[in-house]
Design a protein around this motif. Structure first.
Motif, short mmCIF file in Angstrom:
data_model
loop_
_atom_site.label_atom_id
_atom_site.label_comp_id
_atom_site.label_asym_id
_atom_site.label_seq_id
_atom_site.Cartn_x
_atom_site.Cartn_y
_atom_site.Cartn_z
N GLU A 1 -21.58 0.83 -0.96
CA GLU A 1 -20.41 1.20 -0.50
C GLU A 1 -20.15 -0.26 -0.06
OE1 GLU A 1 -20.65 3.21 3.62
OE2 GLU A 1 -21.07 4.88 2.95
N THR B 1 -19.23 -1.43 -3.79
CA THR B 1 -17.80 -1.04 -4.15
C THR B 1 -16.26 -0.92 -3.56
OG1 THR B 1 -19.48 1.68 -4.20
CG2 THR B 1 -16.14 1.24 -4.18
N ASP B 2 -16.87 -1.88 -2.48
CA ASP B 2 -15.33 -2.39 -2.07
C ASP B 2 -15.43 -3.73 -2.51
OD1 ASP B 2 -14.93 -0.79 0.36
OD2 ASP B 2 -16.32 -1.25 1.48
N LEU C 1 -20.49 -2.60 -11.32
CA LEU C 1 -21.18 -2.11 -10.10
C LEU C 1 -22.86 -2.63 -10.59
CD1 LEU C 1 -19.51 1.09 -8.70
CD2 LEU C 1 -20.25 -1.34 -7.53
N PHE D 1 -13.34 4.59 -9.24
CA PHE D 1 -14.76 5.18 -8.94
C PHE D 1 -14.60 5.87 -8.35
CE2 PHE D 1 -18.48 3.92 -6.43
CZ PHE D 1 -19.53 4.53 -7.96
N MET D 2 -14.26 5.79 -7.36
CA MET D 2 -14.29 7.02 -5.89
C MET D 2 -14.04 8.51 -6.37
SD MET D 2 -14.83 5.44 -2.86
CE MET D 2 -14.32 4.51 -1.58
N ALA E 1 -15.05 -0.13 -14.15
CA ALA E 1 -16.14 0.15 -12.62
C ALA E 1 -17.83 -0.27 -12.53
CB ALA E 1 -15.00 0.70 -11.57
N ARG E 2 -18.06 0.97 -13.18
CA ARG E 2 -19.12 1.25 -13.73
C ARG E 2 -20.31 -0.24 -14.31
NH1 ARG E 2 -19.70 6.54 -16.55
NH2 ARG E 2 -19.27 8.01 -14.52
N THR F 1 -25.52 9.03 -4.80
CA THR F 1 -24.29 8.53 -4.35
C THR F 1 -24.06 9.45 -3.34
OG1 THR F 1 -22.53 9.75 -6.16
CG2 THR F 1 -23.17 7.32 -6.23
N ALA G 1 -10.82 3.65 -0.93
CA ALA G 1 -10.89 3.18 -1.62
C ALA G 1 -9.26 1.87 -1.83
CB ALA G 1 -10.63 4.23 -2.84
N ARG H 1 -11.71 0.15 -7.71
CA ARG H 1 -12.70 1.08 -7.48
C ARG H 1 -12.37 2.57 -6.56
NH1 ARG H 1 -11.15 -2.85 -3.81
NH2 ARG H 1 -9.76 -2.16 -2.89
#
Length: 220
Positions: free
Chosen positions: A133, A136-137, A182, A147-148, A178-179, A194, A49, A144
């Motif tokens: 992925e 997320t990156d 995304l 979230f991870m 984060a959500r 996930t 992350a 990030r």
């Protein structure tokens, strides 16, 4: 991950972390493998992350485990072993990222390249996993990492806050952000499982365990 082969006790893999730590401190070096197989994926995801680079993340995983073993007597039990370990990995990853930044140009803001699938990533719904992925990156590092740890690794708000040394309210705010980011990128696909995202098992886990145990055994 494959079952640990370090002991003939049938329930060794189910022993609480503090019991395994005590065994290692008592001279049972091989018991350290139990902890590694238990938390390899969490440590990898935390490092990944921060760094957004799988090879560098694997290096951090090794270094974090060796550092944890070297300083195991400093583990005071104020937090869980998993939280203590993850904090080590995050700090290692941040330090590595800073060193890397001194030698390479910073990526253009907002640039995003989807990772190249490896042979390990050929299972399941690879297109969806790759999309998650990649999205997320693309998140800023502070979002990030939360979230991870929260959504992928399943840590509680308190555990995540402990790993990152931030208030619980900050974890909640960053996860919400984060959500949202995304969802913007993935549309309605965020609700898919996930499972398999940034997976770290099988021979990848075995390779790290073998390398770290070799370093530990050869230490003076």
């Amino acid at each position: 991950m494959q079952p640990s082969m370090v002991t003939d006790e049938p329930d060794a893999g189910a022993s609480p972390d503090d019991v395994v730590v005590a065994r290692v401190l008592g001279g049972d070096i091989e018991a350290f493998e139990i902890l590694m197989r238990r938390y390899n994926q969490r440590v990898f995801r935390a490092a990944r992350a921060v760094l957004r680079d799988e090879l560098e993340a694997e290096d951090v995983v090794q270094d974090a485990w060796v550092r944890a073993y070297t300083h195991l007597r400093q583990f005071a039990g104020r937090a869980s072993f998993a939280t203590w370990l993850t904090r080590i990995a995050v700090h290692e990853a941040i330090a590595r990222g800073r060193r890397r930044a001194r030698h390479v140009a910073l990526e253009a803001a907002g640039s995003m390249v989807a990772p190249t699938p490896s042979p390990d990533d050929e299972l399941g719904s690879r297109e969806m996993v790759a999309a998650i992925e990649a999205a997320t990156d693309a998140l800023p590092a502070r979002y990030r990492t939360v979230f991870m740890l929260r959504d992928l690794e399943g840590l509680s708000v308190a555990e995540t806050a402990g790993c990152l040394d931030v208030p619980e309210a900050t974890v909640k705010t960053r996860l919400h952000r984060a959500r949202g980011l995304l969802r913007t990128r993935l549309d309605a696909t965020l609700d898919v499982s996930t499972h398999g995202v940034f997976a770290f098992a099988g021979h990848r886990c075995d390779r790290i365990v073998t390398a770290v145990m070799a370093r530990i055994r050869s230490a003076p």
